[in-house]
Design a protein around this motif. Structure first.
Motif, mmCIF file in Angstrom:
data_model
loop_
_atom_site.group_PDB
_atom_site.id
_atom_site.type_symbol
_atom_site.label_atom_id
_atom_site.label_comp_id
_atom_site.label_asym_id
_atom_site.label_seq_id
_atom_site.Cartn_x
_atom_site.Cartn_y
_atom_site.Cartn_z
ATOM 1 N N ARG A 130 0.855 -1.192 0.000
ATOM 2 C CA ARG A 130 0.000 0.000 0.000
ATOM 3 C C ARG A 130 0.890 1.241 0.000
ATOM 4 O O ARG A 130 2.020 1.202 0.504
ATOM 5 C CB ARG A 130 -0.898 0.027 1.244
ATOM 6 N N PRO A 131 0.398 2.344 -0.539
ATOM 7 C CA PRO A 131 1.181 3.577 -0.484
ATOM 8 C C PRO A 131 1.521 3.951 0.966
ATOM 9 O O PRO A 131 0.763 3.620 1.886
ATOM 10 C CB PRO A 131 0.251 4.611 -1.114
ATOM 11 N N SER A 147 1.561 6.884 2.503
ATOM 12 C CA SER A 147 0.667 7.843 3.154
ATOM 13 C C SER A 147 -0.782 7.550 2.785
ATOM 14 O O SER A 147 -1.081 7.230 1.637
ATOM 15 C CB SER A 147 0.999 9.261 2.701
ATOM 16 N N LEU A 148 -1.634 7.666 3.762
ATOM 17 C CA LEU A 148 -3.064 7.485 3.528
ATOM 18 C C LEU A 148 -3.773 8.813 3.778
ATOM 19 O O LEU A 148 -3.465 9.518 4.746
ATOM 20 C CB LEU A 148 -3.634 6.405 4.456
ATOM 21 N N GLN A 149 -4.716 9.130 2.919
ATOM 22 C CA GLN A 149 -5.478 10.380 3.087
ATOM 23 C C GLN A 149 -6.312 10.290 4.365
ATOM 24 O O GLN A 149 -6.988 9.290 4.585
ATOM 25 C CB GLN A 149 -6.388 10.575 1.875
ATOM 26 N N VAL A 160 -10.411 1.555 3.128
ATOM 27 C CA VAL A 160 -10.615 2.721 2.266
ATOM 28 C C VAL A 160 -9.353 2.914 1.433
ATOM 29 O O VAL A 160 -8.236 2.716 1.925
ATOM 30 C CB VAL A 160 -10.887 3.958 3.153
ATOM 31 N N SER A 161 -9.506 3.286 0.165
ATOM 32 C CA SER A 161 -8.334 3.486 -0.694
ATOM 33 C C SER A 161 -7.460 4.615 -0.140
ATOM 34 O O SER A 161 -7.928 5.467 0.617
ATOM 35 C CB SER A 161 -8.761 3.794 -2.134
ATOM 36 N N ALA A 162 -6.197 4.626 -0.560
ATOM 37 C CA ALA A 162 -5.239 5.579 0.012
ATOM 38 C C ALA A 162 -5.626 7.025 -0.285
ATOM 39 O O ALA A 162 -5.341 7.924 0.501
ATOM 40 C CB ALA A 162 -3.840 5.293 -0.519
ATOM 41 N N VAL A 163 -6.237 7.267 -1.435
ATOM 42 C CA VAL A 163 -6.817 8.593 -1.696
ATOM 43 C C VAL A 163 -8.271 8.398 -2.115
ATOM 44 O O VAL A 163 -8.655 7.333 -2.562
ATOM 45 C CB VAL A 163 -6.069 9.400 -2.792
ATOM 46 N N PHE A 164 -9.053 9.420 -1.928
ATOM 47 C CA PHE A 164 -10.464 9.345 -2.309
ATOM 48 C C PHE A 164 -10.988 10.752 -2.514
ATOM 49 O O PHE A 164 -10.391 11.728 -2.061
ATOM 50 C CB PHE A 164 -11.298 8.615 -1.239
#
Lengths: 384, 177
Positions: B48-49, B51-53, B68-72
């Motif tokens: 996974r990336p 950093s997560l948003q 939840v996806s890393a960005v949204f």
């Protein structure tokens, strides 16, 4: 900032909205220099894509200038002019590492079948799009590609979707040297797919539509045969007839959910939304390709079931391929084609409107008025 | 007795005789653009990336993914009645109609909410302009006139039909003696 805003089926307007913000360390904010209305936007515009929320800003085709970057952005900097692929991709997940940037698993929380797309409903990630003065661009280290020296912005904006999607449609069709390729739909993507089919060695390229002005455009732009399906009787029989009664080697569905040509499909798919849009072009594609042929789908369909002749697909041993385009994967090659004059994307542009007139732009494009092929929108800040 | 068929036993394809023997990348029209990788051969497939948003707004998540996806996207969080319907829809997988059909319904409810919201904020929506009818009048006036005539006819017909129905339902006043 000024931005397009969706208010309901066939209702959009340009309004003042808050400036986008950095939400993730790899985000960038882009000042939009050119943005287009895409045929895919019409599925949203007509209210056919689930979870298209009022207040959303559409626009997945745009180029611009970086004005702000997050702390982890290293590949682009403020002031760079960039081509922004329509799909939002992390570049690191299982799918991105296979080059399937259109299927990124780390950009869309709300649906697993599709990756995130700028301005394409919450089903495609819930991101605002580029039909605005500014746009938030996640994963700025991955997607945005610096505009090559001397490239025309009009050419560049079509490299965000139209050119790669047309190219990938031809690529997925698995064209072998000398193949007969049929393209359903003479919109911008279909026209580009027909043009790109030659790059893969097609021996004959045929395009089918119902608008004479688009067919004429395709004849000139894509050097292909062009037929109006209202004048050829049953298009499937017609294609069989002109291919020694075998069918085409490869067929590309470049229409998707908005297909005309079959009243029952139009009623159930487009008007009553009982299926994921009209599957007319898909029926024609499956039934007019030869046994063992390849059907390539780039036309957008909704996520629920379609009345697809799946039995025919099995019986005919077809290979079907379909995907959102992995723009990033194709960009280097396509930039080369544009720079060498092999492809001339801006030749598709017929209309140029200020962003303030976005409602008129959508009406003209969706109504196929004024011989419209492709519309570019110019935000007020584009010339600063 | 234990039922071994409830869960399929994972199979190592490399142990199957002849596995991959006919895999010819030339048969794949997208080769060599795509670098296929089997999950079992990928030591880092759960990557996974970094950093997560941050989740500082309500995000609806498909139940077909664990997180939840890393960005949204965050622009239009679910609100009001349409938000309730959307939350209901996200209790079902993308494989089911109860996921998609309520979302379509929520979109329609959301349109009404949008008009109400406009009015509450003192803005009367200019439907004529928002529908781009100015452009249609310029480029295809006949179509617009036909549309408007059809709309007027249907509306007038509906009003007439409803009003005639109301008359029948009206209680007849009888004089009492």
């Amino acid at each position: 900032m000024l931005a397009m805003e969706y208010r309901g089926p066939k209702r959009v307007r340009a309004v003042q909205k808050p400036m986008p913000e950095i939400k993730h360390p790899q985000d960038a904010i882009v000042r939009v220099l050119r943005t287009c209305i895409c045929g895919s936007d019409l599925h949203l515009y007509n209210g056919n894509v689930p979870d298209t929320r009022v207040g959303s800003t559409f626009g997945h085709e745009f180029v611009g200038e970086i004005v702000e970057v997050g702390t982890e952005v290293t590949k682009v900097k403020v002031g760079d002019r960039v081509i922004v692929p329509f799909n939002i991709a992390c570049g690191e997940c299982h799918f991105c590492r296979q080059g399937m940037f259109g299927n990124c698993h780390e950009s869309n929380t709300e649906s697993t079948a599709v990756g995130a797309i700028f301005g394409y409903s919450h089903t495609a990630g819930g991101f605002n799009g580029g039909q605005a003065e500014y746009c938030r661009v996640p994963y700025a280290n991955v997607g945005p590609t610096i505009l090559p020296e001397g490239m025309d912005l009009d050419d560049a904006v079509l490299l965000t979707d139209v050119v790669p999607t047309g190219y990938q449609a031809a690529e997925m069709a698995g064209i072998q040297t000398g193949d007969t390729v049929v393209v359903f739909g003479a919109g911008p993507i279909g026209i580009m797919a027909a043009r790109c089919a030659w790059l893969f060695g097609a021996g004959r390229v045929i395009i089918i539509d119902q608008e004479d002005y688009r067919l004429e455009f395709a004849r000139n732009y894509s050097y292909c045969e062009a037929y109006n399906f209202n004048e050829i009787g049953d298009p499937v029989v017609f294609i069989k007839k002109i291919t020694d009664w075998l069918g085409a080697d490869c067929v590309i569905d470049a229409v998707g959910a908005e297909a005309a040509g079959n009243a029952l499909q139009t009623l159930t798919g487009r008007k009553l939304l009982l299926q994921a849009g009209s599957a007319t072009a898909l029926h024609w594609a499956i039934n007019s390709v030869k046994k063992g042929g390849v059907v390539s789908i780039v036309g957008v369909y909704g996520p629920t079931d379609n009345l697809v002749p799946i039995g025919n697909m099995m019986n005919k041993g077809l290979t079907m391929r379909g995907n959102q385009t992995s723009v990033k994967r194709l960009l280097p090659r396509l930039i080369e084609h544009v720079q060498n004059g092999v492809l001339n994307p801006k030749g598709l542009i017929t209309h140029r409107l200020p962003l303030e007139e976005v409602a008129d732009g959508y009406r003209i494009f969706s109504g196929k008025m004024d011989n419209c092929i492709k519309t570019v929108l110019m935000p007020p800040t584009a010339n600063q | 007795m234990e039922n071994h068929n409830v869960i399929n036993t994972p199979i190592d394809p490399k142990k199957i005789k002849g596995w991959g023997i006919d895999a010819d990348p030339k048969n794949d029209p997208t080769y060599p653009m795509r670098n296929r990788m089997n999950i079992s051969q990928d030591p880092d497939f759960k990557h996974r990336p970094k950093s997560l948003q941050p989740e500082d707004t309500e995000v609806l998540r498909s139940i077909e993914r664990p997180n939840v996806s890393a960005v949204f996207g965050t622009p239009e969080p679910p609100t009001g009645l349409s938000g309730l319907i959307r939350r209901f829809a996200f209790q079902f997988s993308e494989n089911q109609y109860p996921h998609w059909l309520p979302l379509l319904l929520a979109d329609r409810v959301n349109v009404v909410e949008g008009v109400v919201d406009d009015l509450v904020h003192g803005h009367i929506p200019n439907i004529f302009a928002e529908k781009g009818y100015k452009a249609e009048w310029k480029h295809s006036p006949q179509t617009l006139v036909l549309k408007m005539a059809a709309f007027t006819a249907v509306t007038a017909g509906t009003i007439l039909w409803l009003s005639s129905g109301n008359k029948k339902k009206k209680p007849v006043k009888r004089s009492r003696y």
